[in-house]
Every structure is written in C-alpha cells, then in structure tokens.
Design an enzyme around this catalytic site. Structure first.
Site, PDB file in Angstrom:
ATOM      1  CB  ALA A 185     -17.467 -26.307  12.657  1.00 37.07           C
ATOM      2  CB  ILE A 228     -14.952 -21.944   7.006  1.00 40.31           C
ATOM      3  CG1 ILE A 228     -15.630 -22.630   5.815  1.00 40.31           C
ATOM      4  CG2 ILE A 228     -14.232 -20.688   6.546  1.00 40.31           C
ATOM      5  CD1 ILE A 228     -16.856 -21.904   5.311  1.00 40.31           C
ATOM      6  CD  GLU A 283     -14.951 -19.403  12.472  1.00 39.39           C
ATOM      7  OE1 GLU A 283     -15.793 -19.576  13.349  1.00 39.39           O
ATOM      8  OE2 GLU A 283     -14.712 -20.243  11.591  1.00 39.39           O
ATOM      9  CG  ASP A 331      23.350   0.777  -4.131  1.00 42.26           C
ATOM     10  OD1 ASP A 331      24.020   0.758  -5.176  1.00 42.26           O
ATOM     11  OD2 ASP A 331      23.306   1.747  -3.368  1.00 42.26           O
ATOM     12  CG  ASP A 386      21.572   4.658  -0.981  1.00 43.21           C
ATOM     13  OD1 ASP A 386      21.901   3.859  -1.878  1.00 43.21           O
ATOM     14  OD2 ASP A 386      22.238   5.657  -0.682  1.00 43.21           O
ATOM     15  CG  ASP A 418      19.727   1.523  -5.484  1.00 45.24           C
ATOM     16  OD1 ASP A 418      20.415   0.888  -6.297  1.00 45.24           O
ATOM     17  OD2 ASP A 418      20.210   2.247  -4.589  1.00 45.24           O
TER      18      ASP A 418
END
Length: 890
Positions: free
Chosen positions: A333, A335, A337, A379, A674, A678
């Site tokens: 209970a 933990i 999930e 860039d 691009d 880069d």
C-alpha cells in the site's frame, strides 16, 4: 565479414583479370613477374592508400595528390581498386554503435527504481501466497513499461519517416566513364563531378572549378556561400579557409567542379563531428533524477515504518506471521505503484499533444525537461533564421527609402515607401522600379518551388522583383555578354539589348558600392540622369555604412550605355532575417525566466544585428568570439559565458564548451540547431532540439526533440507542457502519499497503543487499488494551467517532495486519520472489533480520501482554504457514516 568475403574472392583469383587490366598509375611491371605476384603487388598498393586530412590535401598539387592516391585524373579508379579500398575504408556512411534490438529496449524500461521496487513487492506477495496482489501489481508494471515502450518506439518510427529522404547520389568517373552512383559507394581516390544543387557526398579536394559557390552553413554557420578554387594553398588555416576543399554534407549553390575524394565516412570532417557526438553521453533528465530520488526516499520511509510496526507487535506478544502479513500489505500500500503509471500516462499525453503541434519527442521524460530549462542556446543560421537571404531595405539614388516585408524566396511580401508606408508595385515609383529592374536583369539565379537555384544573394533580388511584380522584366532583354563576379573586382555586369528594338546596348551592374560607384558618372533622379557630384557620393557612402552597421550585406546597382558611363541607381540591403514568431518567442521566454543565447559561426556585425532584431537580453547585448573563448581559463569559464548573449565565429568545439560551462554553473541547458556543426552540442545539452526540414540527419540523430515545421516558437508549447506535467505529478504525489501515510499511520497508532487493527489486510489493499484508480489517475491528466508558462523554471535541486508539499501531505493525512479514528473509536463495541466496525472505518476512510482528491487538484490554490474545505467535507462524511451506523443499530 565483408573483408573475409572479399579476401576469399581474391584468393580464388576471380578478380585477377581486373588486377591485370587496371594497374594503378605509376605501377611499373618488372620483367619476369608472375601473375600472382602482380596481383599481390596491386593489392598491397591499394592497402597503402589512406584518407588525407583536408589541411594536408589543400597544399598538394593535383598531380601529386593523384599519385599518392594511385588514381588517374582522366579515367578514375578501376573496379578492382574500388573493391580493394572498400575492404580497407568501408562504405561511405556512418554506423551508430548503440543501436539496440527491440527486446533490449523493452527490458530497459524495467530499470526504473520504482518499477524494481514494485516487482520486489510482487515477489513478496507470491511468497506470502497473496497471489491476487502479485497479479495486480505485475499487471500494473506491465502496463507501465508497455505504454512507455510503445510511445518511445512510435517517436523513433516518426523520426525514421522524417529521415526517409532520397539517398544521396553523386556523379563519379570510374574506368573512364561518368557513372551515377549512391554516395555510400565512394572510396578515397574517386573522381567526383559536382554541379549546381548537388549535396557534396564526401570530403573532396577540388581539381577543376567553374564559378563554384558552396553553401557551408551547416558546418560554419555562414549564410553566404563560399567561393571555391582549384589552386593549391601555401598554408592551411582553419577549415573555413580551405578554399580548394569541399566537405561532405555541404551544398553546391552555383557553378560546377571536379575533385578527388580524400575522406569518406568517419574519416571525413562530417565523421569527426559524428564521432564527437557518439562520445557524448545524453545526461539524465531532471524528472528522471527526481523520480529516482523519490523512489529511494519512499522505499526507505516505508520499510522503516513497516519494520517498526512488526517490532512493536512482536514485543507486545502478537502473532508474528499476522504482523508480517499486515506489514507486507502495508508495504504494497505504501509503495505508490500508481506513480509510474501516472507519470507515464501524463508524459504520453504530453507527447501526443506535442505531436499535434508538429513536434516529435524521442524520449518521454524529455517533455518535462523544458519545464526546468533556464537557458536556451540557439544556432542562428537555419534556426533563428530561415537560411534564406532576403532584401529588407533599399535606398534609391534620389533619396527614396523603402522597407521590404516577407522572408525567403516565395515572393510573398511587399515593398513600402518610408515614412508613408505606401505599397509600391512595378514602376509606380520610377526610381525604385529601375533599382529592382537592374537587380533582376544582372542576375543568374532561378527560383523554383520556393527554392533558389543559384546564389542566395541573387535569389533575394529575384524575390524582391517578385514582390514588385517585376520578376518577368528580364525576359524583355536579350543578354549579349556577361562579365562574371570575381573576388578581386567585386562586381558583375551583363550587356543586354531590348527585344524587337534596334536600340543601343545597355549594361546592368551590381556589386560592392566602392567598386560600382567608380564606373558611374550620373545618378538617377526620378528617371532622369543627372551628373554625379561629390556630395551625392558622400551621402551614398554614409548610407552604405549605416546599412552595413545593421548587419546587412549592401549591394550597389547601376545601369548605362557603357562601363564608365553608368547611372547610379541605389543600394539594397540583404540579410538572412529571423523566422516569423522568433522575436515573440524570445520575449516570452525572457518573461518566464529563460535566457536565450545565440551561438553562430557568422561575423559579429551580422550576429549582433539578428540579436537586436529578435530582442535578445532586451537589447542589452554582450558578445564573445570563439577565439576569446579559447583564452578564458577553465575556472572562469562558467562566470564568463553566463552574461554573454551572442557568441560569434564559433566551431562545434566552442559550442560544446559553452554548453558544458553553463551546465557546470548549474543551468539546465536547451540547445537548438540544424547543422552538422550543432550535433555535438545537441547531444551534450540537457535537451537538444533539431529542425525537421532544414536539419541535417546528424543533427536529428543527436537531438531529443524535432520541430517538424522548423517553428522555433513551438518551443514555447513544449515548455508549457513541461511545467504543466510536473505540477500534475506533484498533485498526484500529494494525494498518493497522504493516502499511504494515513493508512500506515492508522495501523501504526493502533499497534503502538495496543488497539485492535481498524482495517484488515484486504481492506488496506482495496484502499490502495481504489485510490490508485480514477481519483489518482485523473490528477495526473489535468489540463495544463494557462498560467504555467509564466511561472519561472523550477530549480533542479528542488525535489518533488518539497517542504511545502510535505506540509500539505501531513495536514491532509492528519485530517483523514483523525476522522477515521474518531469513527473507529465511536463504533468499536466493548467486545472488540467486528466486521461491521472495520467496514464502517473503511467506508469513512474512503470518503475522506475522495474529498482529499478534490483538494489536491491544484498546487496554486490557497492552502488554508483547501484545508478548511477538506475538514468541512470530512466532517460531513463523518456525520454521514455515523448516521448510517445509527440507522443500522435501530
């Protein structure tokens, strides 16, 4: 394997005839040499051929280069030589080392600490024969990992579709014939022919050129194409100065050429960047780090409480197996999930929303990363700008000034006179019309389907003519002669005559102002030539300098009956302008606490002009060159780059250095780009964003996110999603933990005070299942708050469990525990707990928790108001439960 296959082929002598027929250049045959010896000698010579670094090849004469690469400049390589060299050098392509099979990618989803914790709790459930719990936990885990895997797999497939371009091809001379081949088939020593529009297939040392201009913006960031030559260089500077070498991935904009392949695949400059990129590891996202930390905190907390409960129960003489069963139920209970499911579903929904906005996200956690990104490095060429040269200003010889709207080569836009903003077309203003006419006629570019075939600068002049509805004016002239542009004379001119008229010839000239003005004796004044005086000359020079200070490339235009008697027409200013929406996006980023830095290989003036036009740092620009960056000490680098907004004349290594320095200062860095130059920075940044259309394949491979339509402003949507997702996850965690702490505390308090357990093991698990269902899941999929983008980026040192959130969690838990224990105390008979007592307690707990879910919908709403509302709702539910109990007693 390929090498083994080819070796066997040669051992059998099946290629012996090829070895006899095509001996490499300069390979004499000693008398009496056997066929087998000649074959072995040819093979050994081919093995000696190595790829040449561009800085060495650029200094070689073409004859010396041909000799070292064993190739005939007229006939090219033989098939025998090609096969041998392919064994040594491989295919002209890149191999990604970290490609994993699908099953391994699926299993990698189980490495999440929370997932491992859930699997452990399922295993404990099997050991204690709680098979239903084990199955439900296992199913939850399978759902989580499958959903995450499918979404990431779909993103990868979307990227593959984006990269399914026509395979690069080339024209190559082999065995004396011009052949059309796939670029991957090239080997060092191949003779390649280049023409306008070709993508350069490998690193090539040029041996013949005709007016060759190559767009190297993907490497250098320079928007203007580079003029190429075939002469050997005396000294080799950096790569941008190698005028007789063209690099893989660059584009031929104009002219034609021929050259020898000196580097293929990973031995090319493209390959050097690729290897740097492969060496860089993608950092973990802030969300992944936060979830890992949260998982460990919850595990430690849960097992400490469970151990304490079992110890106290054992000391009180309670049955150990019973306490262990309760402890395991509490572990399951406690933990959460549901947390991995909610996180996954929330991220998937974010990815799907981004996909609708034409953004591909390659990994789920990346969606959230931009929410805490506080620096974006971008860039310039092709990212902030469209890499499409455009005329933005023009000044006529008689003083008219006009601004030009519209970006690129589509012809959309208009020309407006200043300051009246009057839109002009054709020759409605004679002076502007004649200026545009000269730029259109003295031109060799063609625009087809919004793409320029030729020099981008000339394409900009054609696009200007299209906006003025004058693009067809060159058709009324017959061109008799062209004097081509050269770097020495800095101008070009054409000699024309009007069709169907016997009038005298007319020259149209364009070029650098200081050169063109020397050929002018008159200036145009409303269509009437007047003598050019020194005062006019001085005013034109002043205007040229003003436009140049704005980062514009300035061209002067003139026309007249002969060179030396031309009429000066005016000046046009050309630049690669910012993309639409970039300025607004930068402003919004600035307002939300994200600083934007521009990194470019371009010159200072151009970089500063673009920086000012998009509003970087609210116009307070500070610039630093790549050379200056090299001289900054490592210890001072982080503080030095922090306040710089424009970096110019940078290389890929400089970009990487900037990213690392910013990360070293604690920043979460996004990088947009691009080009090939880069790629390394995209890989090393916390989030790399590549352009889908203008981006090179290597940049898209390195990035985490792809903007399909190259729309920089889409980053704003991603940041909004990232912030909204994190807030939703915090809302869920608040609800989930307040529920878990309430359940744990109920059992802890009853054990400590030696009271009967208010809830049995099955009820605890039911609470867990119900609360992990619709109430919890709905918190994770709340719509993104409209004001989320205005919130400052979150600090990565802040955990999900902040002090404020823990306070809210404990306040909610105290209210739930108090109300539930009150009902339990009121309903417990003197004889001890009965099924009715635990059922009433269970019902009350669920009521309280449902109201708790309502108060967890927002992190922004007033805390005290939320607590009062929750307490009021809890009192109402408590009264409701007591009323039901009273009715049952009757």
């Amino acid at each position: 394997m390929v090498e083994r296959r080819f070796s066997k082929l040669f051992q059998k002598g099946s290629l012996f005839r090829l070895a006899q027929k095509y001996q490499p250049v300069g390979n004499g045959e000693p008398a009496g040499e056997t066929d087998e010896e000649r074959e072995l000698t040819a093979i050994e010579q081919e093995k000696e051929v190595t790829a040449l670094p561009p800085k060495d090849a650029c200094k070689c004469h073409k004859e010396d280069l041909a000799k070292s690469l064993h190739v005939d400049l007229q006939t090219g390589l033989s098939e025998f030589s090609v096969l041998q060299r392919r064994i040594t050098h491989g295919w002209n392509e890149f191999i990604v080392d970290n490609t994993e099979p699908i099953w391994k990618k699926y299993l990698d989803q189980f490495k999440n600490p929370l997932i491992l914790l859930l699997l452990a709790s399922a295993l404990v459930s099997v050991i204690t024969k709680e098979y239903e719990d084990a199955v439900s936990i296992a199913m939850a885990v399978l759902i989580v990992v499958t959903v995450a895997f499918i979404q990431e797999y779909r993103s990868e497939k979307s990227l593959e579709e984006l990269n399914k371009l026509v395979p690069p091809e080339c024209n190559c001379i082999r065995e004396g014939k011009l052949q059309h081949l796939l670029a991957r088939e090239l080997v060092p020593g191949d003779i390649v022919c280049l023409s306008i529009g070709d993508r350069v297939p490998a690193d090539i040392r040029l041996i013949e050129v005709t007016d060759l201009l190559v767009d190297e913006s993907s490497f250098t960031g320079e928007a203007e194409p580079c003029s190429k030559t075939d002469d050997p260089l005396l000294e080799a500077g950096d790569l941008t100065t190698l005028s007789n070498v063209v690099f893989m991935g660059t584009l031929v904009r104009y002219g034609k050429g021929k050259g020898i392949v000196i580097g293929t695949g990973e031995n090319s400059q493209f390959g050097e960047v690729f290897k740097l990129m492969q060496a860089e590891e993608t950092p973990k996202t802030p969300l992944q780090k936060s979830m890992d930390k949260l998982g460990k905190q919850l595990t430690l907390f849960s097992f400490c409480i469970i151990g304490l409960i079992m110890l106290i129960g054992w000391l009180q003489g309670k049955h150990l197996l019973s306490m262990f069963t309760i402890g395991v139920s509490l572990a399951v209970a406690a933990i959460p999930e549901g947390l991995p499911i909610v996180v996954t579903v929330t991220l998937v929904l974010g990815v799907l929303r981004m996909a609708k906005k034409r953004v591909i996200v390659k990994k789920l956690p990346i969606v959230e990363t931009l929410g805490c990104c506080n620096v974006i490095c971008s860039d310039k060429t092709g990212t902030l700008t469209a890499n499409e040269m455009t005329v933005t200003q023009l000044v006529t010889s008689d003083g008219f000034q006009a601004e030009v709207s519209g970006v690129g080569y589509s012809g959309k836009g208009s020309v407006c006179l200043l300051p009246s903003k009057e839109v002009i077309n054709e020759f409605s203003n004679v002076s502007v019309g004649k200026l545009v006419e000269a730029g259109c006629v003295a031109n060799n570019a063609i625009i087809r389907k919004n793409t320029v075939m030729g020099q981008p600068t000339e394409g900009a002049l054609i696009a200007l003519a299209m906006k003025m509805e004058l693009s067809d004016i060159k058709d009324i002239y017959i061109r008799k002669k062209e004097i081509p542009f050269s770097s020495e004379q800095k101008w070009m001119a054409v000699k024309c005559t009007l069709k169907n008229q016997g009038q005298e010839d007319i020259y149209f000239m364009k070029g650098a102002f200081e050169e063109v003005i020397q050929y002018c004796t008159m200036y145009n004044n409303g269509g009437i030539p007047l003598p050019l005086m020194p005062q006019q000359n001085a005013s034109y020079l002043q205007e040229e300098r003003r436009m140049g200070s704005l980062g514009l490339r300035v061209l002067a235009l003139a026309s007249g009956p002969e060179l030396g008697r031309l009429t000066f027409l005016g000046l046009v200013g050309i630049i690669d302008p910012p993309r639409a929406g970039v300025k607004e996006a930068v402003q919004l980023l600035f307002e939300s606490g994200v600083s934007v830095k521009m990194i470019t290989g371009d010159a200072l003036e151009t970089a500063m002009a673009i920086g000012r036009s998009i509003g970087l740092s609210n116009g307070k620009l500070k610039a630093m060159s790549g050379e200056e960056l090299d001289h900054v000490a490592e210890s001072e680098l982080s503080s030095a780059v922090k306040n710089v907004s424009v970096f110019f004349r940078t290389s890929p290594k400089h970009k990487l250095k900037i990213i690392k320095a910013l990360q070293g200062a604690g920043a979460i860095v996004g990088m947009t780009g691009d080009g090939v130059n880069d790629a390394v920075a995209l890989k090393s940044a916390d989030i790399g964003v590549a352009m889908g259309q203008a981006g090179t394949d290597v940049s898209k491979e390195a990035a985490n996110m792809i903007l399909v339509d190259d729309d920089f402003s889409a980053i704003m949507s991603a940041i909004e999603e990232g912030k909204g997702i994190f807030y939703n996850i915090k809302n869920f965690v608040r609800f989930q933990l307040s529920t878990s702490i309430s359940a744990l505390s109920l059992i802890t308090l009853s054990t400590v005070f030696n009271l009967p357990n208010p809830l049995n093991a099955m009820q605890i698990l039911w609470i867990n299942i119900i609360m992990d269902g619709p109430p919890a899941q709905s918190l994770g999929v709340e719509p993104v708050d409209k004001d989320a983008i205005k919130q400052p980026p979150r600090n990565i040192t802040d955990t999900i469990l902040s002090r404020a959130l823990i306070l809210k969690i404990f306040m909610s838990a105290i209210i739930i525990i108090s109300g539930t224990l009150f009902v339990f105390w009121k309903e417990i008979p003197e004889s001890g707990t009965t099924p009715r007592t635990t059922t009433m307690t269970f019902t009350c707990f669920v009521f309280f928790d449902l109201f708790n879910a309502l108060t967890c919908r927002s992190q922004i709403c007033c805390f005290s108001l939320a607590c009062r509302l929750q307490f009021l709702l809890c009192r109402s539910s408590s009264n409701c439960v007591k009323s039901i109990a009273a009715e049952q007693r009757k």
